[in-house]
Structures are given as structure tokens and as C-alpha cells.
Scaffold this active site. Structure first.
Site, mmCIF file in Angstrom:
data_model
loop_
_atom_site.group_PDB
_atom_site.id
_atom_site.type_symbol
_atom_site.label_atom_id
_atom_site.label_comp_id
_atom_site.label_asym_id
_atom_site.label_seq_id
_atom_site.Cartn_x
_atom_site.Cartn_y
_atom_site.Cartn_z
ATOM 1 N N HIS A 20 -82.641 96.125 17.774
ATOM 2 C CA HIS A 20 -82.956 96.688 19.156
ATOM 3 C C HIS A 20 -83.608 98.168 19.110
ATOM 4 O O HIS A 20 -84.661 98.568 19.665
ATOM 5 C CB HIS A 20 -81.664 96.965 19.891
ATOM 6 C CG HIS A 20 -80.687 95.646 20.300
ATOM 7 N ND1 HIS A 20 -79.533 95.559 19.737
ATOM 8 C CD2 HIS A 20 -81.563 94.477 20.719
ATOM 9 C CE1 HIS A 20 -79.305 94.298 20.260
ATOM 10 N NE2 HIS A 20 -80.377 93.618 20.951
ATOM 11 N N LYS A 44 -71.253 86.396 31.007
ATOM 12 C CA LYS A 44 -71.444 86.242 29.596
ATOM 13 C C LYS A 44 -70.153 87.313 29.205
ATOM 14 O O LYS A 44 -70.049 88.520 29.547
ATOM 15 C CB LYS A 44 -72.776 86.894 29.213
ATOM 16 C CG LYS A 44 -72.937 86.749 27.786
ATOM 17 C CD LYS A 44 -74.344 87.234 27.518
ATOM 18 C CE LYS A 44 -74.602 87.237 25.807
ATOM 19 N NZ LYS A 44 -75.882 87.744 25.304
ATOM 20 N N ARG A 93 -87.603 87.390 16.741
ATOM 21 C CA ARG A 93 -87.324 87.282 15.644
ATOM 22 C C ARG A 93 -87.984 85.782 15.125
ATOM 23 O O ARG A 93 -89.082 85.903 14.854
ATOM 24 C CB ARG A 93 -85.969 87.149 15.122
ATOM 25 C CG ARG A 93 -85.249 88.574 15.461
ATOM 26 C CD ARG A 93 -83.663 88.332 15.861
ATOM 27 N NE ARG A 93 -83.554 87.811 17.083
ATOM 28 C CZ ARG A 93 -82.417 87.923 17.656
ATOM 29 N NH1 ARG A 93 -81.330 88.682 17.351
ATOM 30 N NH2 ARG A 93 -82.277 87.510 18.993
ATOM 31 N N SER A 131 -76.677 90.511 17.398
ATOM 32 C CA SER A 131 -75.645 90.972 17.833
ATOM 33 C C SER A 131 -74.127 90.615 17.498
ATOM 34 O O SER A 131 -73.289 90.879 17.065
ATOM 35 C CB SER A 131 -75.363 91.514 19.199
ATOM 36 O OG SER A 131 -76.734 92.510 19.471
HETATM 37 P P1 ADP Z 1 -79.161 89.524 20.885
HETATM 38 O O1 ADP Z 1 -77.632 88.904 20.982
HETATM 39 O O2 ADP Z 1 -79.942 88.061 20.841
HETATM 40 O O3 ADP Z 1 -79.188 90.459 19.642
HETATM 41 P P2 ADP Z 1 -80.013 90.887 23.148
HETATM 42 O O4 ADP Z 1 -79.697 90.281 24.504
HETATM 43 O O5 ADP Z 1 -79.083 91.878 23.036
HETATM 44 O O6 ADP Z 1 -79.658 89.889 22.222
HETATM 45 O O7 ADP Z 1 -81.271 91.381 22.968
HETATM 46 C C1 ADP Z 1 -82.322 92.056 23.764
HETATM 47 C C2 ADP Z 1 -83.674 91.577 23.138
HETATM 48 O O8 ADP Z 1 -83.574 92.363 21.882
HETATM 49 C C3 ADP Z 1 -84.280 90.358 23.159
HETATM 50 O O9 ADP Z 1 -85.449 90.408 23.456
HETATM 51 C C4 ADP Z 1 -83.870 90.052 21.640
HETATM 52 O O10 ADP Z 1 -84.901 89.092 21.271
HETATM 53 C C5 ADP Z 1 -84.326 91.338 20.941
HETATM 54 N N1 ADP Z 1 -83.605 91.511 19.752
HETATM 55 C C6 ADP Z 1 -82.223 91.303 19.355
HETATM 56 N N2 ADP Z 1 -82.298 91.572 17.964
HETATM 57 C C7 ADP Z 1 -83.523 91.759 17.424
HETATM 58 C C8 ADP Z 1 -83.938 92.074 16.320
HETATM 59 N N3 ADP Z 1 -83.205 91.998 15.052
HETATM 60 N N4 ADP Z 1 -85.313 92.298 16.249
HETATM 61 C C9 ADP Z 1 -86.140 92.173 17.209
HETATM 62 N N5 ADP Z 1 -85.701 91.924 18.659
HETATM 63 C C10 ADP Z 1 -84.345 91.797 18.667
#
Ligand code: ADP
Length: 170
Positions: A20, A44, A93, A131
Site C-alpha cells: 500500500h 467486513k 498484483r 493484508s
Molecule cells: P488487500 O486486503 O487486498 O491488501 P485492501 O482493500 O487493503 O486489500 O487494498 C486496497 C488497495 O491496495 C487495492 O487496490 C489493492 O489491490 C491494493 N493493494 C493491496 N496490496 C497491494 C500490493 N502488495 N501491491 C499493490 N497494490 C496492493
């Protein structure tokens, strides 16, 4: 009025990872201001409260004054509309992310036609990072310090009491 120099990056951030952080820092190269919007979604189940997630992100980006971190409990397009935000950034990803994100982008575009959705491919270092995996690793006492900001390492330690897979019950 919608401003296409202002972007938002919505997500659960439960917890924020270096994946992130990477997307946020790269987005700041492109936009004058970035809203990082923590989804406060009661359906959620999250490990951290919305306030805790906001506080972690604020602390991680305390030196960047062009970032606004907030939580929102409604539709992200409504947040965009209310704040005149013209761009929504989503990190992608693998291909699996892409098909989900593509459908979401279609839905959002239908609801707000002047919103531009941008997909930013992950940095190869964070290709496998999500996450849910961090929470699982922390639950087993694994070292996550190379995957999340240091504030998150500390808070995860306070929140999760690791199960000890090595503990012998006999
Ligand atoms: P997640 O549980 O998939 O990490 P989030 O809802 O917190 O999800 O993700 C928020 C945004 O960050 C989404 O667009 C997700 O695709 C992106 N994201 C999450 N992890 C990564 C990563 N490792 N690299 C790039 N983008 C990411």
C-alpha cells in the site's frame, strides 16, 4: 466540480502494508493531493478498527502534507463526488486482482461517469503481499518487519497474541 488533479486511494488497509505504502508514494508523484480512504465497512470483519487504521496511516505519512487520511462508511464514489475527487487509484498484483478490479471499475464508472479509475501495477517486491497474509503470519508469530511499516509491526504485536505452533501439549 470534479478535479482530476486530486486522487483517492480507497481500501481496507487491515493493516497497511509496504505494498500500500508503495502505491501511495508513487501516486503522490502524479497528483497534487491524495486522499487515502479507509473503508469503514461493518459487513467486513477487520482486525483493526477504522480509527486504528486511520491512525496508523496518518503516522506512516506524518511527513507528507499532501495526503489526507480519512475513513468513510459509504460508497467510495459518493466520497469522490462529495470531495470533488476525479481519480480513483487501485493497486493491482496478479491477474486475479485485475478481473475483480475491472468489474469494480465498471460499476464505479456507471455510478460516477466523470470518475477516472487508474490501475497501478504493484512493485515486483510486493507482488505477493496482502493484508490477510500479514495477519496470518503474525498469528503464528512470524517476522513481518520486512513487509509492513514499523508502526504496524508494533501494533500487530499488541493486537495478536501469537499461537505457538511449536508448543508441545504433552
Ligand atoms: P488487500 O486486503 O487486498 O491488501 P485492501 O482493500 O487493503 O486489500 O487494498 C486496497 C488497495 O491496495 C487495492 O487496490 C489493492 O489491490 C491494493 N493493494 C493491496 N496490496 C497491494 C500490493 N502488495 N501491491 C499493490 N497494490 C496492493
Amino acid at each position: 466540480m470534479t478535479d482530476h488533479h486530486v486522487a483517492m486511494f480507497p481500501g481496507s488497509f487491515d493493516p497497511p502494508t509496504l505494498g500500500h505504502v508503495n502505491i501511495i508514494r508513487r501516486s503522490l508523484r502524479l497528483y497534487d493531493r491524495l486522499y487515502v480512504v479507509v473503508a469503514d465497512n461493518i459487513s467486513k470483519k477487520c482486525l483493526f478498527t477504522a480509527q486504528e487504521r486511520v491512525d496508523m496511516l496518518k503516522d506512516i505519512f506524518r511527513d507528507s502534507d499532501n495526503i489526507v487520511v480519512v475513513s468513510y462508511d459509504g460508497l467510495m464514489v459518493d466520497f469522490a463526488r462529495r470531495n470533488g475527487i476525479g481519480v480513483m487509484i487501485r493497486g493491482v498484483r496478479a491477474m486475479g486482482d485485475f478481473s475483480y478490479e475491472f468489474e469494480l471499475a465498471m460499476t464505479n464508472k456507471q455510478m460516477m461517469s466523470d470518475l477516472e479509475v487508474l490501475f497501478m501495477p504493484t512493485d515486483p517486491s510486493y507482488f505477493m503481499l496482502r493484508s490477510s497474509q500479514i495477519k496470518e503470519m503474525a498469528a503464528f508469530g512470524a517476522d513481518v518487519s520486512s513487509l509492513v511499516p514499523e508502526q504496524v509491526v508494533r501494533l500487530l504485536r499488541d493486537k495478536i497474541v501469537p499461537a505457538s505452533p511449536l508448543h508441545d501439549e504433552r
